[in-house]
Design a protein around this motif. Structure first.
Motif, PDB file in Angstrom:
ATOM      1  N   ILE A 147      55.523  23.988  38.493  1.00  0.00           N
ATOM      2  CA  ILE A 147      56.300  25.195  38.193  1.00  0.00           C
ATOM      3  C   ILE A 147      55.900  26.310  39.151  1.00  0.00           C
ATOM      4  N   VAL A 148      54.560  26.433  39.374  1.00  0.00           N
ATOM      5  CA  VAL A 148      54.070  27.461  40.306  1.00  0.00           C
ATOM      6  C   VAL A 148      54.633  27.190  41.695  1.00  0.00           C
ATOM      7  N   LEU A 149      54.627  25.912  42.126  1.00  0.00           N
ATOM      8  CA  LEU A 149      55.146  25.577  43.460  1.00  0.00           C
ATOM      9  C   LEU A 149      56.649  25.819  43.569  1.00  0.00           C
ATOM     10  N   ALA A 150      57.371  25.671  42.463  1.00  0.00           N
ATOM     11  CA  ALA A 150      58.811  25.939  42.491  1.00  0.00           C
ATOM     12  C   ALA A 150      59.077  27.412  42.784  1.00  0.00           C
ATOM     13  N   VAL A 151      58.185  28.274  42.258  1.00  0.00           N
ATOM     14  CA  VAL A 151      58.335  29.709  42.475  1.00  0.00           C
ATOM     15  C   VAL A 151      57.720  30.110  43.818  1.00  0.00           C
ATOM     16  N   ASP A 152      56.557  29.527  44.108  1.00  0.00           N
ATOM     17  CA  ASP A 152      55.824  29.879  45.339  1.00  0.00           C
ATOM     18  C   ASP A 152      55.420  28.583  46.057  1.00  0.00           C
ATOM     19  N   PRO A 153      56.296  28.020  46.901  1.00  0.00           N
ATOM     20  CA  PRO A 153      56.056  26.722  47.545  1.00  0.00           C
ATOM     21  C   PRO A 153      54.787  26.675  48.418  1.00  0.00           C
ATOM     22  N   GLU A 154      54.230  27.776  48.780  1.00  0.00           N
ATOM     23  CA  GLU A 154      53.039  27.799  49.635  1.00  0.00           C
ATOM     24  C   GLU A 154      51.756  28.103  48.858  1.00  0.00           C
ATOM     25  N   ASN A 155      51.810  28.094  47.543  1.00  0.00           N
ATOM     26  CA  ASN A 155      50.650  28.446  46.731  1.00  0.00           C
ATOM     27  C   ASN A 155      49.561  27.394  46.910  1.00  0.00           C
ATOM     28  N   PHE A 156      48.449  27.829  47.514  1.00  0.00           N
ATOM     29  CA  PHE A 156      47.327  26.923  47.835  1.00  0.00           C
ATOM     30  C   PHE A 156      46.685  26.353  46.570  1.00  0.00           C
ATOM     31  N   SER A 157      46.466  27.149  45.556  1.00  0.00           N
ATOM     32  CA  SER A 157      45.817  26.699  44.322  1.00  0.00           C
ATOM     33  C   SER A 157      46.639  25.617  43.629  1.00  0.00           C
ATOM     34  N   ALA A 158      47.945  25.765  43.609  1.00  0.00           N
ATOM     35  CA  ALA A 158      48.814  24.780  42.972  1.00  0.00           C
ATOM     36  C   ALA A 158      48.786  23.462  43.751  1.00  0.00           C
ATOM     37  N   LYS A 159      48.864  23.579  45.088  1.00  0.00           N
ATOM     38  CA  LYS A 159      48.803  22.375  45.924  1.00  0.00           C
ATOM     39  C   LYS A 159      47.476  21.646  45.721  1.00  0.00           C
ATOM     40  N   LYS A 160      46.407  22.399  45.693  1.00  0.00           N
ATOM     41  CA  LYS A 160      45.065  21.820  45.506  1.00  0.00           C
ATOM     42  C   LYS A 160      44.942  21.189  44.117  1.00  0.00           C
ATOM     43  N   GLY A 161      45.473  21.867  43.109  1.00  0.00           N
ATOM     44  CA  GLY A 161      45.428  21.339  41.740  1.00  0.00           C
ATOM     45  C   GLY A 161      46.186  20.024  41.614  1.00  0.00           C
TER      46      GLY A 161
END
Length: 188
Positions: A4-18
């Protein structure tokens, strides 16, 4: 949640790492589950072989299980138990062979030496005794083979088969005795 976080912010490092860490954990769990299933399958085969008194197969399967789980104490205990069982059979066979040899019963002695070799093909004592008595074994097997032919010629099929089976105890690779047993069995 990270998707969901990536859908809003595709470059979010924490979401990608998670997501990456979650995928790694799932892959590790899948590997462990696969390893557990493999281990359980091998142990079942070992237990079935042991139940069927196929101790060499049981030992092989337990060793395979040990390769899957090298630190499993239960498997190490089972390997030792099966090896002790095999060692007991070898010891008993060698003792019986010695007794039969003392009683001048070369057929039964040879049977026990060969029985020992089923459990340990490199057993020094059994191989040494077979080698030491190979001339006697050859002479007796030739005599029994001929006696089997004579019995067969007299239509004494059961006696012929018995003689040839004794030949196979002495010389398991005796092809003519094997073929004659098959031929005689068809006449029964």
């Amino acid at each position: 949640e990270w998707n969901i976080v990536l859908a809003v912010d595709p470059e979010n490092f924490s979401a990608k790492k998670g997501i990456e860490e979650a995928d790694n954990i799932l892959n590790k769990l899948k590997q462990e589950e696969k390893q557990n299933l493999e281990y359980e399958s091998i142990v079942k085969k070992a237990e079935q072989s042991y139940k069927e008194k196929e101790y060499i197969n049981a030992l092989d399967f337990y060793r395979q299980a040990e390769n899957v789980r090298p630190n499993d104490k239960d498997v190490k205990v089972k390997i030792k138990a099966v090896q002790d069982t095999i060692d007991g059979f070898i010891k008993t066979s060698l003792e019986k062979a010695g007794k039969y040899l003392n009683d001048k019963d070369l057929i039964k002695a040879a049977y026990e030496w060969r029985n020992c070799l089923k459990y340990d093909t490199k057993n020094v004592e059994a191989n040494s005794e077979l080698e030491k008595h190979k001339d006697e074994i050859k002479k007796l097997s030739d005599k029994l083979y001929i006696e089997g032919l004579e019995a067969y010629g007299k239509e004494d099929i059961n006696n012929a088969i018995s003689k040839w089976k004794d030949v196979l105890i002495l010389v398991p690779e005796h092809e003519k005795a094997k073929l004659n047993i098959e031929k005689a069995m068809r006449r029964k």
